[in-house]
Scaffold this motif. Structure first.
Motif, PDB file in Angstrom:
ATOM      1  N   ASN A 234       0.811  -1.227   0.000  1.00 14.73           N
ATOM      2  CA  ASN A 234       0.000   0.000   0.000  1.00 14.73           C
ATOM      3  C   ASN A 234       0.837   1.267   0.000  1.00 14.73           C
ATOM      4  OD1 ASN A 234      -2.593  -1.198  -0.028  1.00 14.73           O
ATOM      5  ND2 ASN A 234      -2.504  -1.561   2.173  1.00 14.73           N
ATOM      6  N   GLY A 235       2.134   1.141  -0.283  1.00 13.69           N
ATOM      7  CA  GLY A 235       3.003   2.301  -0.309  1.00 13.69           C
ATOM      8  C   GLY A 235       3.999   2.250  -1.452  1.00 13.69           C
ATOM      9  N   VAL A 236       5.204   2.714  -1.175  1.00 14.54           N
ATOM     10  CA  VAL A 236       6.236   2.865  -2.202  1.00 14.54           C
ATOM     11  C   VAL A 236       7.466   2.053  -1.817  1.00 14.54           C
ATOM     12  CG1 VAL A 236       7.805   4.491  -3.326  1.00 14.54           C
ATOM     13  CG2 VAL A 236       5.447   5.168  -2.849  1.00 14.54           C
ATOM     14  N   LEU A 237       7.985   1.299  -2.786  1.00 15.55           N
ATOM     15  CA  LEU A 237       9.272   0.628  -2.657  1.00 15.55           C
ATOM     16  C   LEU A 237      10.250   1.360  -3.568  1.00 15.55           C
ATOM     17  CD1 LEU A 237      11.023  -1.744  -1.610  1.00 15.55           C
ATOM     18  CD2 LEU A 237      10.306  -3.011  -3.640  1.00 15.55           C
ATOM     19  N   PHE A 238      11.262   1.979  -2.985  1.00  8.84           N
ATOM     20  CA  PHE A 238      12.220   2.779  -3.749  1.00  8.84           C
ATOM     21  C   PHE A 238      13.556   2.050  -3.809  1.00  8.84           C
ATOM     22  CE2 PHE A 238      15.378   6.429  -3.653  1.00  8.84           C
ATOM     23  CZ  PHE A 238      15.319   6.635  -5.024  1.00  8.84           C
ATOM     24  N   LEU A 239      14.000   1.760  -5.031  1.00  6.19           N
ATOM     25  CA  LEU A 239      15.290   1.109  -5.243  1.00  6.19           C
ATOM     26  C   LEU A 239      16.220   2.110  -5.910  1.00  6.19           C
ATOM     27  CD1 LEU A 239      14.181  -2.432  -6.530  1.00  6.19           C
ATOM     28  CD2 LEU A 239      14.551  -1.655  -4.178  1.00  6.19           C
ATOM     29  N   ASP A 240      17.104   2.694  -5.125  1.00  2.00           N
ATOM     30  CA  ASP A 240      18.065   3.661  -5.641  1.00  2.00           C
ATOM     31  C   ASP A 240      19.279   2.918  -6.194  1.00  2.00           C
ATOM     32  OD1 ASP A 240      19.128   6.078  -6.277  1.00  2.00           O
ATOM     33  OD2 ASP A 240      19.627   6.670  -4.232  1.00  2.00           O
ATOM     34  N   GLU A 241      19.872   3.458  -7.260  1.00  2.00           N
ATOM     35  CA  GLU A 241      21.005   2.804  -7.933  1.00  2.00           C
ATOM     36  C   GLU A 241      20.620   1.376  -8.334  1.00  2.00           C
ATOM     37  OE1 GLU A 241      23.385   4.594  -8.758  1.00  2.00           O
ATOM     38  OE2 GLU A 241      23.143   6.301  -7.427  1.00  2.00           O
ATOM     39  N   LEU A 242      19.581   1.270  -9.137  1.00  2.00           N
ATOM     40  CA  LEU A 242      18.988  -0.020  -9.490  1.00  2.00           C
ATOM     41  C   LEU A 242      19.991  -1.049 -10.018  1.00  2.00           C
ATOM     42  CD1 LEU A 242      16.287  -1.576  -9.721  1.00  2.00           C
ATOM     43  CD2 LEU A 242      16.105  -0.704 -12.051  1.00  2.00           C
ATOM     44  N   PRO A 243      20.934  -0.681 -10.914  1.00  2.00           N
ATOM     45  CA  PRO A 243      21.854  -1.712 -11.437  1.00  2.00           C
ATOM     46  C   PRO A 243      22.798  -2.294 -10.387  1.00  2.00           C
ATOM     47  CG  PRO A 243      21.809   0.215 -12.874  1.00  2.00           C
ATOM     48  CD  PRO A 243      21.121   0.596 -11.613  1.00  2.00           C
ATOM     49  N   GLU A 244      22.910  -1.642  -9.219  1.00  2.00           N
ATOM     50  CA  GLU A 244      23.822  -2.121  -8.188  1.00  2.00           C
ATOM     51  C   GLU A 244      23.230  -3.261  -7.363  1.00  2.00           C
ATOM     52  OE1 GLU A 244      26.823  -1.158  -8.194  1.00  2.00           O
ATOM     53  OE2 GLU A 244      26.562   0.473  -9.632  1.00  2.00           O
TER      54      GLU A 244
ATOM     55  N   CYS B  91      12.176   3.320  -9.141  1.00  2.00           N
ATOM     56  CA  CYS B  91      13.597   3.008  -9.262  1.00  2.00           C
ATOM     57  C   CYS B  91      14.337   4.219  -9.820  1.00  2.00           C
ATOM     58  CB  CYS B  91      13.835   1.818 -10.191  1.00  2.00           C
ATOM     59  SG  CYS B  91      12.840   0.367  -9.806  1.00  2.00           S
ATOM     60  N   SER B  92      15.583   4.338  -9.457  1.00  2.00           N
ATOM     61  CA  SER B  92      16.422   5.390 -10.034  1.00  2.00           C
ATOM     62  C   SER B  92      17.783   4.796 -10.361  1.00  2.00           C
ATOM     63  CB  SER B  92      16.568   6.566  -9.068  1.00  2.00           C
ATOM     64  OG  SER B  92      17.354   6.211  -7.950  1.00  2.00           O
ATOM     65  N   MET B  93      18.429   5.364 -11.353  1.00  2.00           N
ATOM     66  CA  MET B  93      19.738   4.866 -11.758  1.00  2.00           C
ATOM     67  C   MET B  93      20.475   5.941 -12.542  1.00  2.00           C
ATOM     68  SD  MET B  93      18.708   2.331 -14.921  1.00  2.00           S
ATOM     69  CE  MET B  93      20.374   2.287 -15.568  1.00  2.00           C
ATOM     70  N   ASN B  94      21.792   5.812 -12.576  1.00  2.00           N
ATOM     71  CA  ASN B  94      22.614   6.657 -13.433  1.00  2.00           C
ATOM     72  C   ASN B  94      22.631   6.058 -14.834  1.00  2.00           C
ATOM     73  OD1 ASN B  94      23.261   8.264 -11.200  1.00  2.00           O
ATOM     74  ND2 ASN B  94      25.042   7.005 -10.696  1.00  2.00           N
ATOM     75  N   PRO B  95      22.854   6.876 -15.870  1.00  2.00           N
ATOM     76  CA  PRO B  95      22.876   6.323 -17.228  1.00  2.00           C
ATOM     77  C   PRO B  95      24.131   5.520 -17.546  1.00  2.00           C
ATOM     78  CG  PRO B  95      23.332   8.667 -17.262  1.00  2.00           C
ATOM     79  CD  PRO B  95      22.974   8.336 -15.852  1.00  2.00           C
TER      80      PRO B  95
END
Length: 509
Positions: free
Chosen positions: A299-309, A346-350
């Motif tokens: 019921n909320g948010v799952l945030f995965l920062d630096e996804l490829p790591e 999710c967030s990631m660098n290019p």
């Protein structure tokens, strides 16, 4: 002398009623504990002996047998300490056996007789209420967790002596006063607000669409462009949880032993596990099959920062819960099913250095480095992420000139209006938002006119969209139409939804 009392043990996010039977008979001194107890329950013998003696009671010197029924269910909680102690005192006539016949008692005992908090108090109390139990005694430390549960008398106790005095009628403990859910909502405070996000109009627009339909989002951009800040702002624009949603979310956190100080969760959870997190911590598991981050984000948010790591096996394990909305954890000692309907951001660098495609900084990575970095994310996982957006850095001079943007409370009104349209549309379905549309309901609720269908088919062929990606674009287009209050999906809605898949060719083409 025989006495009985009731207790509850956890099975997933539900409680199972356990009858604690105590029999005191003539024979050599013994304290037998049967009924498939685990090590923590077996160790209750020493805790109970010390707690009784330090509270001023003599421990019986006859043969004492405790049975936890039904005997074929494994008992794994320290919550059995207090009901076992009360059952023993009832056998010794310090407590009237009739006074505990229809009372559920739960709590862990310290050696001095204090009652310590237990894991999963909320689901246990809710299960007791469902079983028509009128009264439940719990540790006072768990009181805030259950203060919204109505229809059952909840007695918070801090010591063993307080429980004995209450049951014997010497000093009654007042039942816990319930607090309305509306009052708790009024005390809610968000730590992040979209008002503090400078620039990034296109990214904010995409996140508003995602929040309106419950869609998954991938943000690609250089370091420092505001990806993490915007992700942390998303819970502040999501609609308020209903009381039922708050209860089930809190039950999951209660089972995991991560209840906040305020007790009932009124804010939608935001979980941001580190990229070094293990498979068990993300999905759930362990000896007792406890919920992981994907269930805590329900019921909320799952945030995965630096996804490829993140480890490849961890990312691939997300695919099934993202589709089904639940995860089943099977272990030798237990099997549990936990809900996991979360919004994935999710967030990631290019690229490894983060500057690939940047207008202000030069990338130091070779084409092979970039390809290897991006290939850490599989195609099937990308297909399950509805919206892929590119986030660019804002020049410092523009940051200084940028005025405060729209606040989260203002945005939430628009998001809530779109969600209300969806709730009304799907009132006869088992879904609440566009992201949860199934293949059987998609054609009915996401019909395209001839012109929109032509644009969709042409773009799909040119972009090489898979069948799953095609349906994700349709769901996003449906949400854009809901945001604008439109009943039908037009070409403009489809065109904007397609824009959120355009960067695929740049990075993964």
């Amino acid at each position: 002398m025989l006495s009985r009392t009731l207790c509850y043990t956890l099975s997933g996010i539900d409680g199972i009623k356990i009858t604690v039977e105590c029999n005191l008979s003539n024979g050599l001194p013994a304290f037998e504990l049967v009924g498939l107890p685990d090590i923590a329950v077996k160790e209750a013998r020493e805790r109970i002996k010390s707690a009784l003696r330090n509270t001023g009671f003599e421990f019986p010197t006859d043969r004492l047998v405790i049975n936890l029924a039904p005997a074929d269910i494994k008992k794994e909680s320290t919550a059995f300490d207090l009901p076992i102690a009360i059952a023993i005192l009832a056998c010794c006539k310090h407590v009237n056996p009739e006074s505990i016949s229809n009372i559920a008692i739960m709590g862990e005992l310290a050696l001095n007789g204090e009652i310590r908090p237990i894991r999963g108090a909320l689901p246990l109390v809710i299960s007791a209420r469902a079983d028509k139990i009128k009264t439940v005694i719990i540790p006072s430390s768990n009181a805030k967790e259950v203060m919204c549960v109505e229809g059952i008398d909840i007695i918070p106790a801090g010591t063993l002596m307080q429980v004995v005095s209450h049951l014997s009628g010497k000093r009654k403990i007042e039942p816990l006063k319930t607090v309305s859910y509306a009052q708790l909502l009024g005390e809610r405070i968000y730590s992040s607000d979209f008002k503090s996000v400078k620039g990034q109009k296109s990214a904010k627009r995409a996140l508003i669409i995602a929040a309106s339909g419950g869609h998954n989002v991938l943000m690609v951009g250089p370091p420092g462009s505001g990806k993490t800040l915007m992700a942390r702002c998303v819970p502040s624009i999501l609609p308020d949880m209903t009381f039922e949603e708050a209860l089930i979310t809190t039950r999951i956190h209660s089972v995991a032993g991560s209840i906040p100080e305020k007790g009932l969760l009124v804010e939608r959870p935001f979980r941001a596990p580190h990229h070094t997190a293990s498979h068990v911590s993300i999905v759930g598991g362990g000896v007792h099959a406890v919920p992981g981050e994907i269930s805590k984000a329900h019921n909320g948010v799952l945030f995965l920062d630096e996804l490829p790591e993140y480890r490849r096996d961890v990312l691939e394990a997300l695919r099934q819960p993202m589709e089904d909305g639940f995860v089943t954890i099977t272990r030798v000692a237990a099997q549990s099913t936990y809900p996991s309907e979360f919004m994935l951001i999710c967030s990631m660098n290019p690229c490894p250095c983060g500057n690939y495609g940047s207008r202000t900084r030069q990338c130091r990575c070779t084409p092979l480095d970039i390809k290897r970095y991006l290939s850490r994310i599989s195609g099937p996982l990308l297909d399950r992420i509805d919206m892929h957006i590119e986030v660019e850095s804002i020049p410092p001079e523009k940051l200084a000139d940028e005025k405060d943007g729209e606040s989260s409370s203002e945005i939430r009104q628009r998001v809530e209006a779109a969600r209300e349209i969806q709730r009304e549309r799907y009132k006869d379905e088992s879904i609440t938002c566009n992201a949860r549309l199934s293949a059987t309901t998609l054609n009915h609720y996401c019909r395209l006119n001839r012109e929109a269908k032509q644009v969709m088919n042409a773009a799909s062929e040119k972009m090489g969209l898979s069948n799953r990606a095609y349906t994700r674009v349709l769901k996003v287009a449906r949400t854009i139409a809901d945001l604008e209050g439109e009943k039908d999906i037009s070409v403009n809605h489809v065109s904007e939804a397609l824009q959120y898949r355009m960067i695929d060719a740049k990075y993964w083409g």
